[in-house]
Write an enzyme that holds these catalytic residues in place. Structure first.
Site, PDB file in Angstrom:
ATOM      1  N   SER A 148      -0.725 -20.184 -12.125  1.00  0.00           N
ATOM      2  CA  SER A 148      -1.751 -19.669 -11.212  1.00  0.00           C
ATOM      3  C   SER A 148      -1.924 -18.159 -11.401  1.00  0.00           C
ATOM      4  O   SER A 148      -1.070 -17.498 -12.000  1.00  0.00           O
ATOM      5  CB  SER A 148      -1.370 -19.988  -9.765  1.00  0.00           C
ATOM      6  OG  SER A 148      -0.048 -19.575  -9.501  1.00  0.00           O
ATOM      7  N   GLU A 195      -3.296 -14.435  -9.497  1.00  0.00           N
ATOM      8  CA  GLU A 195      -3.609 -13.780  -8.218  1.00  0.00           C
ATOM      9  C   GLU A 195      -4.593 -12.611  -8.398  1.00  0.00           C
ATOM     10  O   GLU A 195      -4.496 -11.853  -9.353  1.00  0.00           O
ATOM     11  CB  GLU A 195      -2.283 -13.260  -7.638  1.00  0.00           C
ATOM     12  CG  GLU A 195      -2.420 -12.552  -6.320  1.00  0.00           C
ATOM     13  CD  GLU A 195      -1.061 -12.189  -5.728  1.00  0.00           C
ATOM     14  OE1 GLU A 195      -0.167 -13.069  -5.642  1.00  0.00           O
ATOM     15  OE2 GLU A 195      -0.871 -11.015  -5.367  1.00  0.00           O
ATOM     16  N   ASP A 243       3.140  -6.559   5.450  1.00  0.00           N
ATOM     17  CA  ASP A 243       3.721  -5.270   5.838  1.00  0.00           C
ATOM     18  C   ASP A 243       2.615  -4.401   6.401  1.00  0.00           C
ATOM     19  O   ASP A 243       1.626  -4.147   5.712  1.00  0.00           O
ATOM     20  CB  ASP A 243       4.266  -4.522   4.602  1.00  0.00           C
ATOM     21  CG  ASP A 243       5.433  -5.249   3.977  1.00  0.00           C
ATOM     22  OD1 ASP A 243       6.402  -5.507   4.694  1.00  0.00           O
ATOM     23  OD2 ASP A 243       5.356  -5.543   2.768  1.00  0.00           O
ATOM     24  N   PHE A 282       5.044   0.859  -7.665  1.00  0.00           N
ATOM     25  CA  PHE A 282       4.997  -0.473  -7.034  1.00  0.00           C
ATOM     26  C   PHE A 282       6.399  -1.019  -6.826  1.00  0.00           C
ATOM     27  O   PHE A 282       6.736  -1.561  -5.791  1.00  0.00           O
ATOM     28  CB  PHE A 282       4.329  -1.472  -7.985  1.00  0.00           C
ATOM     29  CG  PHE A 282       2.862  -1.653  -7.795  1.00  0.00           C
ATOM     30  CD1 PHE A 282       2.084  -0.729  -7.116  1.00  0.00           C
ATOM     31  CD2 PHE A 282       2.239  -2.782  -8.320  1.00  0.00           C
ATOM     32  CE1 PHE A 282       0.724  -0.922  -6.975  1.00  0.00           C
ATOM     33  CE2 PHE A 282       0.879  -2.972  -8.183  1.00  0.00           C
ATOM     34  CZ  PHE A 282       0.131  -2.043  -7.507  1.00  0.00           C
ATOM     35  N   HIS A 333       3.238 -17.537 -11.883  1.00  0.00           N
ATOM     36  CA  HIS A 333       2.125 -17.032 -11.056  1.00  0.00           C
ATOM     37  C   HIS A 333       1.905 -15.583 -11.500  1.00  0.00           C
ATOM     38  O   HIS A 333       2.802 -14.751 -11.368  1.00  0.00           O
ATOM     39  CB  HIS A 333       2.531 -17.098  -9.583  1.00  0.00           C
ATOM     40  CG  HIS A 333       1.526 -16.526  -8.635  1.00  0.00           C
ATOM     41  ND1 HIS A 333       0.470 -17.245  -8.139  1.00  0.00           N
ATOM     42  CD2 HIS A 333       1.418 -15.289  -8.082  1.00  0.00           C
ATOM     43  CE1 HIS A 333      -0.247 -16.491  -7.312  1.00  0.00           C
ATOM     44  NE2 HIS A 333       0.311 -15.304  -7.262  1.00  0.00           N
TER      45      HIS A 333
HETATM   46  C1  LIG Z   1       3.877 -14.124  -3.910  1.00  0.00           C
HETATM   47  C2  LIG Z   1       3.670 -12.984  -2.949  1.00  0.00           C
HETATM   48  C3  LIG Z   1       2.415 -12.769  -2.414  1.00  0.00           C
HETATM   49  C4  LIG Z   1       2.185 -11.744  -1.492  1.00  0.00           C
HETATM   50  N1  LIG Z   1       0.923 -11.572  -0.976  1.00  0.00           N
HETATM   51  C5  LIG Z   1       0.725 -10.658   0.000  1.00  0.00           C
HETATM   52  C6  LIG Z   1      -0.551 -10.522   0.640  1.00  0.00           C
HETATM   53  O1  LIG Z   1      -1.515 -11.209   0.300  1.00  0.00           O
HETATM   54  N2  LIG Z   1      -0.675  -9.619   1.642  1.00  0.00           N
HETATM   55  C7  LIG Z   1       0.379  -8.846   2.058  1.00  0.00           C
HETATM   56  O2  LIG Z   1       0.210  -8.050   2.993  1.00  0.00           O
HETATM   57  N3  LIG Z   1       1.594  -8.924   1.469  1.00  0.00           N
HETATM   58  C8  LIG Z   1       1.789  -9.814   0.455  1.00  0.00           C
HETATM   59  N4  LIG Z   1       3.030  -9.928  -0.131  1.00  0.00           N
HETATM   60  C9  LIG Z   1       4.104  -9.017   0.286  1.00  0.00           C
HETATM   61  C10 LIG Z   1       4.866  -9.537   1.511  1.00  0.00           C
HETATM   62  O3  LIG Z   1       4.003  -9.614   2.618  1.00  0.00           O
HETATM   63  C11 LIG Z   1       6.011  -8.563   1.793  1.00  0.00           C
HETATM   64  O4  LIG Z   1       6.985  -8.677   0.790  1.00  0.00           O
HETATM   65  C12 LIG Z   1       6.624  -8.666   3.178  1.00  0.00           C
HETATM   66  O5  LIG Z   1       7.481  -7.545   3.364  1.00  0.00           O
HETATM   67  C13 LIG Z   1       7.472  -9.897   3.403  1.00  0.00           C
HETATM   68  O6  LIG Z   1       6.718 -11.014   3.527  1.00  0.00           O
HETATM   69  P1  LIG Z   1       7.432 -12.459   3.583  1.00  0.00           P
HETATM   70  O7  LIG Z   1       6.392 -13.444   3.855  1.00  0.00           O
HETATM   71  O8  LIG Z   1       8.303 -12.649   2.412  1.00  0.00           O
HETATM   72  O9  LIG Z   1       8.350 -12.211   4.900  1.00  0.00           O
HETATM   73  P2  LIG Z   1       9.560 -12.955   5.541  1.00  0.00           P
HETATM   74  O10 LIG Z   1       9.894 -14.221   4.870  1.00  0.00           O
HETATM   75  O11 LIG Z   1       9.267 -12.987   6.998  1.00  0.00           O
HETATM   76  O12 LIG Z   1      10.774 -11.941   5.252  1.00  0.00           O
HETATM   77  C14 LIG Z   1      10.671 -10.555   5.600  1.00  0.00           C
HETATM   78  C15 LIG Z   1      12.062  -9.973   5.837  1.00  0.00           C
HETATM   79  O13 LIG Z   1      12.601 -10.482   7.053  1.00  0.00           O
HETATM   80  C16 LIG Z   1      13.797 -11.230   6.835  1.00  0.00           C
HETATM   81  N5  LIG Z   1      13.664 -12.455   7.654  1.00  0.00           N
HETATM   82  C17 LIG Z   1      12.842 -13.505   7.387  1.00  0.00           C
HETATM   83  N6  LIG Z   1      12.916 -14.432   8.360  1.00  0.00           N
HETATM   84  C18 LIG Z   1      13.815 -13.964   9.266  1.00  0.00           C
HETATM   85  C19 LIG Z   1      14.296 -14.475  10.496  1.00  0.00           C
HETATM   86  N7  LIG Z   1      13.880 -15.628  10.989  1.00  0.00           N
HETATM   87  N8  LIG Z   1      15.213 -13.706  11.159  1.00  0.00           N
HETATM   88  C20 LIG Z   1      15.639 -12.521  10.679  1.00  0.00           C
HETATM   89  N9  LIG Z   1      15.193 -11.986   9.514  1.00  0.00           N
HETATM   90  C21 LIG Z   1      14.292 -12.697   8.815  1.00  0.00           C
HETATM   91  C22 LIG Z   1      13.831 -11.522   5.342  1.00  0.00           C
HETATM   92  O14 LIG Z   1      15.157 -11.622   4.863  1.00  0.00           O
HETATM   93  C23 LIG Z   1      13.086 -10.320   4.769  1.00  0.00           C
HETATM   94  O15 LIG Z   1      13.933  -9.225   4.635  1.00  0.00           O
HETATM   95  C24 LIG Z   1       3.278 -10.912  -1.095  1.00  0.00           C
HETATM   96  C25 LIG Z   1       4.544 -11.107  -1.657  1.00  0.00           C
HETATM   97  C26 LIG Z   1       4.754 -12.135  -2.572  1.00  0.00           C
HETATM   98  C27 LIG Z   1       6.121 -12.327  -3.171  1.00  0.00           C
END
Ligand SMILES: Cc1cc2nc3c(=O)[nH]c(=O)nc-3n(C[C@H](O)[C@H](O)[C@H](O)COP(=O)(O)OP(=O)(O)OC[C@H]3O[C@@H](n4cnc5c(N)ncnc54)[C@H](O)[C@@H]3O)c2cc1C
Length: 275
Positions: free
Chosen positions: A7, A9, A100, A207, A257
Site C-alpha cells: 500500500s 500513503e 499528536d 522527521f 506500506h
Molecule cells: C502507519 C502510521 C500512520 C500514521 N498516520 C497519522 C495520521 O494520519 N495523522 C496523525 O496525526 N498521525 C499519524 N501517525 C502518527 C501517530 O499519530 C503518532 O505516532 C502518535 O503519537 C501515536 O499514535 P498511535 O495511534 O500509535 O497511538 P497509541 O497507540 O494511542 O499510542 C500512543 C502512546 O501511548 C501509549 N499507550 C497506548 N495505549 C495506552 C493505554 N491504554 N494506556 C497507557 N498508555 C498507552 C503507547 O505506548 C504510546 O507511547 C501515524 C503513524 C503511523 C505509524
C-alpha cells in the site's frame, strides 16, 4: 511483489496545484497496482475535508482508498460524524490513530489512546471497517518502555484491529523481533512494514527525531558525507532501502506500506528493485 500486501500513503494537498500534482503522482503509482492508497488525517481534524476529498478522488479513479482517522482532541460525537461520513461514501478501510496535537495543546478530547478509538469504531459500526493500527518496532517516543509499548499495541489489536502498519525503521531486526514478541502475546493479524524511502538527508533526520525512528550511525554518516550531492543520497538511499525491503519480505513480512510523501519516483524505484 503483488502477491504481498502493498500500500502507499499520501497526505492531503493544501492547494489546488497540490491536488493536481497528486493526481499525476497517483496515476504513476497506480501502475504498481497497490492494494490501496491511504490518506493521512491532521491531528485535531485539521485536514478532515482534505482527507475525505482525496479519498473520494482516489475511489472515483477506481482504486481502493483508506482514510486515516486520528482521535486526539476529538469528541465521541465528532468522531461518530466522521465515521458516518466515511460509511456514506462506502469507505470500508481506515487507519485508526491517536495522533499528536502540536505542543502546547495538551491532549484534550474524549479519547486518550488509539485502543479507545478502535473500541469506539467497533461499537459504532460493527465490522463495517477493516481497521489498521500503528505499530512501533523501535518504540513509540512517549512509551515508558518497549515492553509497555508492546502491551499497548496488543491492547489496540485486541480492541478489534484487523492489521497493523509500522512506523518506518532502517533496522529489519527491530521489525522481526517486534513481530515475534507480538505473536507470543497472541497477536495474529498481519503487521505490515512501513517504508520511508531515503531521498533527502536533513528532512529525514528531522522527521526521525520527531517520531523516534532510528537512523543507524553508518547510514547517517554516509548521508552526511554526501553533503548537497542529492544524486548520491538518492542512489545510496535506494540501495539501502531496497535491500532492507528484500530482507523483510524474504523473512516473512506480509507486505510493505510506503510513506510516499506524495512523490512517485522513490517508491517506484524501490518497487522495481523488488520485482
Ligand atoms: C502507519 C502510521 C500512520 C500514521 N498516520 C497519522 C495520521 O494520519 N495523522 C496523525 O496525526 N498521525 C499519524 N501517525 C502518527 C501517530 O499519530 C503518532 O505516532 C502518535 O503519537 C501515536 O499514535 P498511535 O495511534 O500509535 O497511538 P497509541 O497507540 O494511542 O499510542 C500512543 C502512546 O501511548 C501509549 N499507550 C497506548 N495505549 C495506552 C493505554 N491504554 N494506556 C497507557 N498508555 C498507552 C503507547 O505506548 C504510546 O507511547 C501515524 C503513524 C503511523 C505509524
Amino acid at each position: 511483489m503483488n502477491q504481498h500486501n502493498f500500500s502507499i500513503e499520501f497526505f492531503p494537498p493544501k492547494t489546488a496545484e497540490g491536488v493536481e500534482k497528486l493526481r499525476v503522482t497517483r496515476t504513476k503509482l497506480a501502475e504498481l497496482q497497490p492494494k490501496y492508497f491511504s490518506v493521512t488525517f491532521g491531528a485535531g481534524g485539521t485536514t478532515q475535508q482534505g482527507t475525505l476529498d482525496t479519498v473520494v478522488d482516489i475511489r472515483r479513479e477506481g482504486f481502493e482508498a483508506a482514510p486515516h482517522l486520528s482521535c486526539v482532541g476529538g469528541s465521541r460525537e465528532s468522531i461518530r460524524q466522521i465515521l458516518q461520513q466515511y460509511q456514506a461514501h462506502d469507505i470500508r478501510r481506515l487507519v485508526a490513530l491517536r495522533g499528536d496535537l502540536p505542543s502546547g495543546y495538551g491532549m484534550g478530547g474524549e479519547f486518550r489512546y488509539a485502543n479507545e478509538l478502535v473500541e469506539f469504531i467497533r461499537a459504532e459500526t460493527g465490522d463495517w471497517f477493516h481497521i489498521e493500527v500503528a505499530a512501533y518496532p523501535e518504540m513509540h517516543p512517549q512509551a515508558r518502555s518497549p515492553q509497555d509499548d508492546l502491551q499497548n499495541f496488543v491492547r489496540k489489536v485486541k480492541a478489534g484491529a484487523n492489521s497493523a502498519i509500522t512506523q518506518y525503521f532502517y533496522n529489519a531486526d527491530a521489525y522481526f523481533r517486534f513481530v515475534e514478541e507480538a505473536r507470543k502475546l497472541g497477536v495474529d493479524v498481519p503487521v505490515l512494514a512501513g517504508i520511508m524511502p531515503i531521498t533527502n538527508s536533513s528532512q529525514l533526520q528531522r522527521f526521525s527525531e520527531m517520531c523516534g525512528a532510528e537512523i543507524p550511525r553508518w547510514i547517517r554518516l554516509k548521508l552526511n558525507s554526501y553533503g548537497d550531492d542529492s544524486a548520491s543520497i538518492k542512489a545510496f538511499g535506494l540501495d539501502v532501502v531496497s535491500s532492507m525491503c528484500e530482507r523483510l519480505l524474504a523473512g516473512g513480512a506480509p507486505g510493505l506500506h510506503f510513506y510516499s510523501l506524495n512523490q512517485a519516483a522513490p517508491t517506484t524505484a524501490i518497487w522495481k528493485n523488488l520485482i
